[in-house]
Write a protein that holds these residues in place. Structure first.
Motif, PDB file in Angstrom:
ATOM      1  N   PHE A  96      -7.873   7.306  -4.092  1.00 46.29           N
ATOM      2  CA  PHE A  96      -6.641   7.506  -3.325  1.00 46.29           C
ATOM      3  C   PHE A  96      -6.975   7.932  -1.897  1.00 46.29           C
ATOM      4  O   PHE A  96      -6.305   7.515  -0.956  1.00 46.29           O
ATOM      5  N   TRP A  97      -8.010   8.743  -1.741  1.00 50.35           N
ATOM      6  CA  TRP A  97      -8.427   9.173  -0.412  1.00 50.35           C
ATOM      7  C   TRP A  97      -8.988   7.980   0.372  1.00 50.35           C
ATOM      8  O   TRP A  97      -8.595   7.728   1.506  1.00 50.35           O
ATOM      9  N   GLY A 101      -4.080   5.885  -0.262  1.00 50.51           N
ATOM     10  CA  GLY A 101      -2.996   5.801  -1.232  1.00 50.51           C
ATOM     11  C   GLY A 101      -2.052   6.979  -1.162  1.00 50.51           C
ATOM     12  O   GLY A 101      -1.238   7.182  -2.053  1.00 50.51           O
ATOM     13  N   LEU A 102      -2.173   7.766  -0.117  1.00 52.05           N
ATOM     14  CA  LEU A 102      -1.277   8.903   0.060  1.00 52.05           C
ATOM     15  C   LEU A 102      -0.954   9.036   1.536  1.00 52.05           C
ATOM     16  O   LEU A 102      -1.753   8.670   2.384  1.00 52.05           O
ATOM     17  N   GLN A 103       0.209   9.503   1.797  1.00 50.44           N
ATOM     18  CA  GLN A 103       0.569   9.815   3.175  1.00 50.44           C
ATOM     19  C   GLN A 103       1.068  11.251   3.209  1.00 50.44           C
ATOM     20  O   GLN A 103       0.297  12.148   3.506  1.00 50.44           O
ATOM     21  N   CYS A 104       2.313  11.469   2.853  1.00 47.58           N
ATOM     22  CA  CYS A 104       2.791  12.856   2.874  1.00 47.58           C
ATOM     23  C   CYS A 104       2.196  13.646   1.714  1.00 47.58           C
ATOM     24  O   CYS A 104       2.085  14.852   1.777  1.00 47.58           O
ATOM     25  N   GLY A 105       1.808  12.966   0.636  1.00 47.93           N
ATOM     26  CA  GLY A 105       1.170  13.618  -0.500  1.00 47.93           C
ATOM     27  C   GLY A 105       2.112  14.130  -1.562  1.00 47.93           C
ATOM     28  O   GLY A 105       1.658  14.612  -2.598  1.00 47.93           O
ATOM     29  N   TYR A 106       3.400  14.026  -1.344  1.00 49.98           N
ATOM     30  CA  TYR A 106       4.326  14.614  -2.306  1.00 49.98           C
ATOM     31  C   TYR A 106       4.269  13.921  -3.665  1.00 49.98           C
ATOM     32  O   TYR A 106       4.251  14.565  -4.704  1.00 49.98           O
ATOM     33  N   ILE A 130      -0.741  -2.549 -13.142  1.00 49.34           N
ATOM     34  CA  ILE A 130      -0.742  -1.332 -12.315  1.00 49.34           C
ATOM     35  C   ILE A 130       0.671  -1.060 -11.806  1.00 49.34           C
ATOM     36  O   ILE A 130       1.183   0.056 -11.918  1.00 49.34           O
ATOM     37  N   ARG A 131       1.300  -2.079 -11.246  1.00 50.44           N
ATOM     38  CA  ARG A 131       2.653  -1.898 -10.714  1.00 50.44           C
ATOM     39  C   ARG A 131       3.624  -1.475 -11.811  1.00 50.44           C
ATOM     40  O   ARG A 131       4.480  -0.609 -11.591  1.00 50.44           O
ATOM     41  N   HIS A 132       3.482  -2.053 -12.984  1.00 49.43           N
ATOM     42  CA  HIS A 132       4.368  -1.683 -14.101  1.00 49.43           C
ATOM     43  C   HIS A 132       4.127  -0.225 -14.522  1.00 49.43           C
ATOM     44  O   HIS A 132       5.073   0.528 -14.756  1.00 49.43           O
ATOM     45  N   ALA A 133       2.855   0.176 -14.594  1.00 43.32           N
ATOM     46  CA  ALA A 133       2.533   1.548 -15.011  1.00 43.32           C
ATOM     47  C   ALA A 133       3.082   2.583 -14.029  1.00 43.32           C
ATOM     48  O   ALA A 133       3.487   3.668 -14.427  1.00 43.32           O
ATOM     49  N   LEU A 134       3.099   2.222 -12.749  1.00 37.20           N
ATOM     50  CA  LEU A 134       3.547   3.163 -11.719  1.00 37.20           C
ATOM     51  C   LEU A 134       5.033   3.067 -11.409  1.00 37.20           C
ATOM     52  O   LEU A 134       5.523   3.792 -10.539  1.00 37.20           O
ATOM     53  N   ASP A 135       5.770   2.215 -12.123  1.00 43.34           N
ATOM     54  CA  ASP A 135       7.169   2.004 -11.732  1.00 43.34           C
ATOM     55  C   ASP A 135       8.072   3.210 -11.966  1.00 43.34           C
ATOM     56  O   ASP A 135       9.175   3.246 -11.461  1.00 43.34           O
ATOM     57  N   GLY A 136       7.602   4.241 -12.652  1.00 41.08           N
ATOM     58  CA  GLY A 136       8.376   5.469 -12.813  1.00 41.08           C
ATOM     59  C   GLY A 136       8.030   6.537 -11.789  1.00 41.08           C
ATOM     60  O   GLY A 136       8.482   7.675 -11.896  1.00 41.08           O
ATOM     61  N   ASN A 137       7.217   6.174 -10.805  1.00 41.16           N
ATOM     62  CA  ASN A 137       6.810   7.107  -9.757  1.00 41.16           C
ATOM     63  C   ASN A 137       7.240   6.538  -8.413  1.00 41.16           C
ATOM     64  O   ASN A 137       6.862   5.425  -8.066  1.00 41.16           O
ATOM     65  N   TYR A 144       3.524   1.152  -1.347  1.00 38.76           N
ATOM     66  CA  TYR A 144       2.835   0.945  -2.614  1.00 38.76           C
ATOM     67  C   TYR A 144       1.543   0.146  -2.566  1.00 38.76           C
ATOM     68  O   TYR A 144       0.707   0.300  -3.444  1.00 38.76           O
ATOM     69  N   GLN A 145       1.326  -0.749  -1.600  1.00 38.60           N
ATOM     70  CA  GLN A 145       0.114  -1.562  -1.645  1.00 38.60           C
ATOM     71  C   GLN A 145      -1.155  -0.703  -1.588  1.00 38.60           C
ATOM     72  O   GLN A 145      -2.106  -0.957  -2.313  1.00 38.60           O
ATOM     73  N   HIS A 146      -1.133   0.351  -0.772  1.00 37.69           N
ATOM     74  CA  HIS A 146      -2.303   1.231  -0.709  1.00 37.69           C
ATOM     75  C   HIS A 146      -2.501   1.976  -2.032  1.00 37.69           C
ATOM     76  O   HIS A 146      -3.647   2.270  -2.412  1.00 37.69           O
ATOM     77  N   ILE A 147      -1.413   2.267  -2.713  1.00 38.25           N
ATOM     78  CA  ILE A 147      -1.517   2.930  -4.010  1.00 38.25           C
ATOM     79  C   ILE A 147      -2.122   1.975  -5.029  1.00 38.25           C
ATOM     80  O   ILE A 147      -3.027   2.343  -5.788  1.00 38.25           O
ATOM     81  N   VAL A 148      -1.665   0.728  -5.051  1.00 37.67           N
ATOM     82  CA  VAL A 148      -2.227  -0.280  -5.953  1.00 37.67           C
ATOM     83  C   VAL A 148      -3.713  -0.475  -5.646  1.00 37.67           C
ATOM     84  O   VAL A 148      -4.550  -0.521  -6.564  1.00 37.67           O
ATOM     85  N   ASP A 149      -4.054  -0.556  -4.372  1.00 36.18           N
ATOM     86  CA  ASP A 149      -5.461  -0.684  -3.977  1.00 36.18           C
ATOM     87  C   ASP A 149      -6.267   0.515  -4.477  1.00 36.18           C
ATOM     88  O   ASP A 149      -7.415   0.355  -4.934  1.00 36.18           O
ATOM     89  N   SER A 150      -5.689   1.683  -4.404  1.00 33.38           N
ATOM     90  CA  SER A 150      -6.357   2.903  -4.873  1.00 33.38           C
ATOM     91  C   SER A 150      -6.638   2.838  -6.366  1.00 33.38           C
ATOM     92  O   SER A 150      -7.726   3.205  -6.820  1.00 33.38           O
TER      93      SER A 150
END
Length: 167
Positions: A96-97, A101-106, A130-137, A144-150
């Protein structure tokens, strides 16, 4: 409030047993933040929509705003604070770093713990998985693309570590 209205709970958090008397209505997120002082688990919507409060409860990612502390009595909880080993970040945290995959970090603690569950269950997920697993966040910053990349990088890092351990 009178002590008669409280119940003693014992919850193992990040490998450490914590026993407290709590009112039956106390949410797990508030137990973690207020009773034992672990503020890495964020309180977002308190309606289970955003996922910022996600923790691992007995090896399952749950939104801790939907679980009462009394329901977690006797359970094992892993929070974002327990994922790293001392000063050494977990491969998911590193990814993530490295991939921004983070900006404000919340949302990040919830995203990371949801990713942890995904990679424990599916070490090589596709982008759709990955996108399906994270769809509740929810994240309001990254798109989201940076999160998926992470998550993809974390899967690679964890795969390499598993190979090194087997040797």
């Amino acid at each position: 409030m009178d002590g008669a209205w409280k119940k003693k709970v014992s919850i193992r958090v990040n490998g450490v047993e914590h026993s407290r008397e709590v009112e039956p209505r106390v949410l797990l997120v508030h137990f973690l933040r207020d009773a034992i002082g672990l503020t890495g688990t964020h309180t977002g919507c308190e309606t289970s929509i955003c996922g910022a409060c996600t923790v691992m409860l007995n090896d399952t990612a749950v939104k801790s705003c939907t679980v009462l502390a009394v329901q977690a009595d006797g359970a094992d909880v892993l929070t974002i604070e327990g994922l790293a080993k001392g000063e050494t970040l977990h491969p998911i945290q590193e990814a993530f770093w490295e991939c921004h995959g983070l900006q404000c970090g919340y949302c990040t603690p919830g995203m990371i713990l949801t990713t942890h569950q995904l990679l424990m269950r599916n070490p090589q997920p596709s982008e759709d998985e990955i996108r399906h697993a994270l769809d509740g966040n929810l994240c309001r910053c990254t798109g989201y693309q940076h999160i998926v990349d992470s998550v993809q990088l974390a899967a690679k890092k964890m795969g390499r570590k598993a190979v090194r351990r087997r040797r």
